[in-house]
Design an enzyme around this catalytic site. Structure first.
Site, mmCIF file in Angstrom:
data_model
loop_
_atom_site.group_PDB
_atom_site.id
_atom_site.type_symbol
_atom_site.label_atom_id
_atom_site.label_comp_id
_atom_site.label_asym_id
_atom_site.label_seq_id
_atom_site.Cartn_x
_atom_site.Cartn_y
_atom_site.Cartn_z
ATOM 1 N N LYS A 9 0.708 -1.215 -0.029
ATOM 2 C CA LYS A 9 0.036 -0.016 0.004
ATOM 3 C C LYS A 9 0.933 1.182 -0.010
ATOM 4 O O LYS A 9 1.620 1.551 0.785
ATOM 5 C CB LYS A 9 -0.767 0.092 1.196
ATOM 6 C CG LYS A 9 -1.658 1.040 1.281
ATOM 7 C CD LYS A 9 -2.749 0.787 2.493
ATOM 8 C CE LYS A 9 -3.505 2.196 2.722
ATOM 9 N NZ LYS A 9 -4.595 2.238 3.694
ATOM 10 N N LYS A 69 -2.088 -1.412 -3.818
ATOM 11 C CA LYS A 69 -3.071 -0.398 -3.681
ATOM 12 C C LYS A 69 -2.346 0.814 -3.887
ATOM 13 O O LYS A 69 -1.255 0.947 -3.061
ATOM 14 C CB LYS A 69 -3.806 -0.523 -2.452
ATOM 15 C CG LYS A 69 -4.938 0.753 -2.090
ATOM 16 C CD LYS A 69 -5.292 0.667 -0.759
ATOM 17 C CE LYS A 69 -6.011 1.835 -0.590
ATOM 18 N NZ LYS A 69 -6.396 1.858 1.097
#
Ligand code: PBG
Length: 327
Positions: free
Chosen positions: A194, A247
């Site tokens: 992330k 992400k």
């Protein structure tokens, strides 16, 4: 012209083009993120995410029914609590907003697959994803809280948990606490890779989770790095993650492809709020064709290697698959 190899030969008609498609998609791979807010009778549109809403638990079932009718069978819940404090106690409260959402959703739709985002930023008064020591997020102290949050979500009915906080060691801590409580079979989808991204802007608006000071760069990843992505992913594999997520999605296709190639677990990607907002904004101005852009963006993630795709466009994408436009 004497030319034996003619790539256009396989593009001569729609039927043939579909026969030789390299990327296949299925609705079972779609996961729809949803915001659930404390209160009743709430169905408010999120200003920076037109077409997305915050629902109270009593309004949520109507939205879930629509979603399931579109053929999307998996959701991820984000809670928007009424009260916040320094240790995000609303995140693991038995009657916390997201716990109530799981109970209601599973009671009304037992077949709906419900995933919990495990994090603290929506529940802390300072908006950071953990317990602070001064202005720094204390990693090891935060782990106990994250594990507690995950356990409370599973006890409320979550089928899977997805830690998004980016603390070191959190997958192991969560796995441990779930196991000793008898939840050995509950999978963990780790937001392993992330990045600290401006693409989360509209989400923070939607969830009221922007940090009160500083940024998330001491825990989320620097977007200059890709080898580090593999380090994060491999660590989570060792700690017992079942699915590895990347992400954001759209600007990280290289990372998705790398994870897919090197990690022997299902690969997920989260097409985040900023990706949604940009497409919606450009389309509303008539600058791009919304449906075509949604299709092309989604296929790019699958082409890069995703097995699971989290997106606010999940119902639209399911519809385009039904029409045979993509998939
Ligand atoms: C919680 C969390 C965030 C997102 C998912 N889980 C926000 C953040 O890290 O600031 C972003 C999702 C989106 O932008 O759609 N930590």
């Amino acid at each position: 012209m004497d030319m034996k190899i003619r790539p256009r030969r396989l593009r001569t008609g729609a039927h043939l083009r579909k026969m030789v498609r390299e990327t296949r998609m299925d609705k079972s791979s779609l996961i729809y993120p949803m915001f659930i807010k404390e209160g009743t009778g709430i169905e408010e549109e999120i200003p920076t995410m037109p077409g997305q809403y915050r629902y109270s638990v009593d309004r949520m079932p109507f939205a879930l029914e629509k979603l399931m009718n579109a053929g999307v069978g998996s959701v991820m819940f984000f809670g928007i609590p009424e009260h916040k404090d320094t240790c995000g106690s609303g995140a693991y409260a038995e009657d916390g907003i997201v716990q109530k959402a799981f109970r209601e959703a599973k009671q009304q739709f037992p077949e709906l697959y419900c995933i919990g985002d495990v994090c603290m930023c929506e529940y802390t008064s300072h908006g950071h994803c953990g317990i602070l020591k001064g202005e720094y997020v204390n990693n090891d102290k935060t782990l106990d809280y994250l594990a507690r949050i995950a356990l409370s979500q599973v006890q409320a009915g979550a089928d899977m948990v997805a830690p998004s906080d980016m603390m070191d060691g959190r997958v192991g801590a969560i796995r441990n606490l779930l196991d000793v409580n008898g939840y050995q079979e509950t999978p963990i989808m780790s937001y392993a890779v992330k990045y600290a991204s401006a693409f989360y802007g509209p989400f923070r608006d939607a969830a009221g989770s922007a940090p009160a000071f500083g940024d998330r760069k001491s825990y989320q990843m620097d977007y200059h790095n890709s080898r580090e992505a593999m380090k994060e992913a491999l660590l989570d594999v060792e700690e017992g993650a079942d699915i590895i997520m990347v992400k954001p999605a759209m600007t990280y296709l290289d990372i998705i492809a790398g994870v897919k190639e090197r990690i022997q677990l299902p690969t997920a990607a989260y097409s985040v709020s900023g990706e949604y907002a940009m497409i919606k904004a450009a389309a509303s101005l008539g600058y791009v064709d919304e449906a075509a852009i949604i299709c092309e963006t989604a296929v790019s993630a699958y082409r890069a290697g995703v097995d699971l795709y989290l997106t606010y466009f999940a119902p639209e994408i399911a519809g385009f698959m039904d029409e045979g436009r993509i998939g």
